[in-house]
Design a protein around this motif. Sequence first.
Motif, PDB file in Angstrom:
ATOM      1  N   MET A  27       0.814  -1.191   0.000  1.00  0.00           N
ATOM      2  CA  MET A  27       0.000   0.000   0.000  1.00  0.00           C
ATOM      3  C   MET A  27       0.862   1.261   0.000  1.00  0.00           C
ATOM      4  O   MET A  27       0.552   2.221  -0.691  1.00  0.00           O
ATOM      5  CB  MET A  27      -0.915  -0.041   1.230  1.00  0.00           C
ATOM      6  CG  MET A  27      -1.935   1.043   1.247  1.00  0.00           C
ATOM      7  SD  MET A  27      -3.120   0.883  -0.096  1.00  0.00           S
ATOM      8  CE  MET A  27      -2.630   2.130  -1.217  1.00  0.00           C
ATOM      9  N   ILE A  28       1.935   1.220   0.768  1.00  0.00           N
ATOM     10  CA  ILE A  28       2.830   2.386   0.821  1.00  0.00           C
ATOM     11  C   ILE A  28       3.433   2.644  -0.558  1.00  0.00           C
ATOM     12  O   ILE A  28       3.505   3.793  -1.008  1.00  0.00           O
ATOM     13  CB  ILE A  28       3.932   2.186   1.887  1.00  0.00           C
ATOM     14  CG1 ILE A  28       3.316   2.022   3.292  1.00  0.00           C
ATOM     15  CG2 ILE A  28       4.938   3.328   1.840  1.00  0.00           C
ATOM     16  CD1 ILE A  28       2.522   3.213   3.790  1.00  0.00           C
ATOM     17  N   ARG A  29       3.834   1.588  -1.261  1.00  0.00           N
ATOM     18  CA  ARG A  29       4.372   1.773  -2.621  1.00  0.00           C
ATOM     19  C   ARG A  29       3.319   2.389  -3.536  1.00  0.00           C
ATOM     20  O   ARG A  29       3.632   3.241  -4.371  1.00  0.00           O
ATOM     21  CB  ARG A  29       4.869   0.443  -3.189  1.00  0.00           C
ATOM     22  CG  ARG A  29       6.218   0.027  -2.664  1.00  0.00           C
ATOM     23  CD  ARG A  29       6.794  -1.131  -3.436  1.00  0.00           C
ATOM     24  NE  ARG A  29       5.930  -2.299  -3.425  1.00  0.00           N
ATOM     25  CZ  ARG A  29       6.009  -3.297  -2.541  1.00  0.00           C
ATOM     26  NH1 ARG A  29       6.925  -3.265  -1.600  1.00  0.00           N
ATOM     27  NH2 ARG A  29       5.183  -4.310  -2.603  1.00  0.00           N
ATOM     28  N   ARG A  30       2.070   1.978  -3.395  1.00  0.00           N
ATOM     29  CA  ARG A  30       1.007   2.528  -4.247  1.00  0.00           C
ATOM     30  C   ARG A  30       0.793   4.009  -3.952  1.00  0.00           C
ATOM     31  O   ARG A  30       0.622   4.822  -4.867  1.00  0.00           O
ATOM     32  CB  ARG A  30      -0.286   1.736  -4.026  1.00  0.00           C
ATOM     33  CG  ARG A  30      -1.444   2.220  -4.858  1.00  0.00           C
ATOM     34  CD  ARG A  30      -1.225   1.947  -6.346  1.00  0.00           C
ATOM     35  NE  ARG A  30      -2.334   2.453  -7.127  1.00  0.00           N
ATOM     36  CZ  ARG A  30      -2.281   3.531  -7.914  1.00  0.00           C
ATOM     37  NH1 ARG A  30      -1.152   4.211  -8.050  1.00  0.00           N
ATOM     38  NH2 ARG A  30      -3.336   3.924  -8.572  1.00  0.00           N
ATOM     39  N   ALA A  81       2.160  -5.694  14.297  1.00  0.00           N
ATOM     40  CA  ALA A  81       3.616  -5.534  14.184  1.00  0.00           C
ATOM     41  C   ALA A  81       4.091  -5.910  12.787  1.00  0.00           C
ATOM     42  O   ALA A  81       4.936  -5.223  12.194  1.00  0.00           O
ATOM     43  CB  ALA A  81       4.318  -6.383  15.240  1.00  0.00           C
ATOM     44  N   GLU A  82       3.525  -6.966  12.219  1.00  0.00           N
ATOM     45  CA  GLU A  82       3.903  -7.382  10.875  1.00  0.00           C
ATOM     46  C   GLU A  82       3.487  -6.335   9.838  1.00  0.00           C
ATOM     47  O   GLU A  82       4.238  -6.011   8.923  1.00  0.00           O
ATOM     48  CB  GLU A  82       3.273  -8.734  10.552  1.00  0.00           C
ATOM     49  CG  GLU A  82       3.763  -9.320   9.255  1.00  0.00           C
ATOM     50  CD  GLU A  82       3.291 -10.739   9.031  1.00  0.00           C
ATOM     51  OE1 GLU A  82       3.739 -11.325   8.035  1.00  0.00           O
ATOM     52  OE2 GLU A  82       2.479 -11.270   9.813  1.00  0.00           O
ATOM     53  N   GLU A 142       6.964  -0.019   7.030  1.00  0.00           N
ATOM     54  CA  GLU A 142       8.258   0.648   7.225  1.00  0.00           C
ATOM     55  C   GLU A 142       9.258   0.249   6.148  1.00  0.00           C
ATOM     56  O   GLU A 142       9.969   1.100   5.604  1.00  0.00           O
ATOM     57  CB  GLU A 142       8.799   0.350   8.617  1.00  0.00           C
ATOM     58  CG  GLU A 142       8.004   1.047   9.707  1.00  0.00           C
ATOM     59  CD  GLU A 142       8.289   0.530  11.110  1.00  0.00           C
ATOM     60  OE1 GLU A 142       9.057  -0.455  11.273  1.00  0.00           O
ATOM     61  OE2 GLU A 142       7.732   1.114  12.066  1.00  0.00           O
ATOM     62  N   ALA A 143       9.314  -1.039   5.817  1.00  0.00           N
ATOM     63  CA  ALA A 143      10.238  -1.496   4.770  1.00  0.00           C
ATOM     64  C   ALA A 143       9.860  -0.879   3.421  1.00  0.00           C
ATOM     65  O   ALA A 143      10.732  -0.413   2.676  1.00  0.00           O
ATOM     66  CB  ALA A 143      10.234  -3.020   4.692  1.00  0.00           C
ATOM     67  N   SER A 144       8.579  -0.853   3.109  1.00  0.00           N
ATOM     68  CA  SER A 144       8.131  -0.258   1.842  1.00  0.00           C
ATOM     69  C   SER A 144       8.398   1.239   1.804  1.00  0.00           C
ATOM     70  O   SER A 144       8.794   1.778   0.773  1.00  0.00           O
ATOM     71  CB  SER A 144       6.638  -0.517   1.638  1.00  0.00           C
ATOM     72  OG  SER A 144       6.401  -1.888   1.443  1.00  0.00           O
ATOM     73  N   ALA A 185       8.170   9.131   4.028  1.00  0.00           N
ATOM     74  CA  ALA A 185       8.263   9.328   5.478  1.00  0.00           C
ATOM     75  C   ALA A 185       6.950   8.866   6.109  1.00  0.00           C
ATOM     76  O   ALA A 185       5.873   9.242   5.654  1.00  0.00           O
ATOM     77  CB  ALA A 185       8.512  10.796   5.803  1.00  0.00           C
ATOM     78  N   LEU A 186       7.059   8.046   7.140  1.00  0.00           N
ATOM     79  CA  LEU A 186       5.879   7.593   7.871  1.00  0.00           C
ATOM     80  C   LEU A 186       5.750   8.369   9.163  1.00  0.00           C
ATOM     81  O   LEU A 186       6.739   8.624   9.844  1.00  0.00           O
ATOM     82  CB  LEU A 186       5.984   6.103   8.207  1.00  0.00           C
ATOM     83  CG  LEU A 186       5.929   5.125   7.058  1.00  0.00           C
ATOM     84  CD1 LEU A 186       6.023   3.692   7.586  1.00  0.00           C
ATOM     85  CD2 LEU A 186       4.685   5.312   6.220  1.00  0.00           C
ATOM     86  N   GLU A 187       4.535   8.746   9.480  1.00  0.00           N
ATOM     87  CA  GLU A 187       4.198   9.341  10.771  1.00  0.00           C
ATOM     88  C   GLU A 187       3.354   8.320  11.520  1.00  0.00           C
ATOM     89  O   GLU A 187       2.152   8.212  11.274  1.00  0.00           O
ATOM     90  CB  GLU A 187       3.349  10.597  10.586  1.00  0.00           C
ATOM     91  CG  GLU A 187       4.088  11.851  10.292  1.00  0.00           C
ATOM     92  CD  GLU A 187       3.088  12.998  10.217  1.00  0.00           C
ATOM     93  OE1 GLU A 187       2.650  13.498  11.280  1.00  0.00           O
ATOM     94  OE2 GLU A 187       2.752  13.361   9.083  1.00  0.00           O
TER      95      GLU A 187
END
Length: 163
Positions: free
Chosen positions: A1-4, A26-27, A33-35, A42-44
């Motif tokens: 989802m982060i990549r999208r 956690a998974e 985080e890896a994506s 940047a993740l908040e």
Amino acid sequence: MIRRLADLGHDRVLLAFSDDSAPNIAERLNGAEASAQAAGVALEPLRCGWSVESADHAFAAHLEGAPAPRAVFALTNLIALSGWSALVRRGLMPGRDLAFVGFDDADWMAHMHPPVAAVAQPVEEIARRAWARLMARIGGEGGGPVSERAPCILHERGTLVPP
């Protein structure tokens, strides 16, 4: 989802989650985080707790002290529901003012206006595999515990928008 989200042009994502002490959460956090690292996003992180009330409070507190997010990814459907409400109360409309994505594709998500984009677990596939495994064990198949993964499905709906 982060990549999208990154492909759409988002470089910062509010990642709302219940509590990372749960293995599935956690998974999901680790995957996000890896994506994010790979995509330069940047993740908040926003810890929301386990109830609608605690999530509502977390979103309200965050929205009071920070600029409005341009993208929100809620890692459970309960967090998504609380986040939607908190954003709308602040005058922000998902799909118009920001991208908004939930997880688990609860029934309400497809019925919002605009419909909420969601990551869905393939529940029927998971059930089919579990049933087959159970029948094999009942039939005498031995062996230790088995772990299988089934890929999630992205329902791209009206709230998956560019910044």
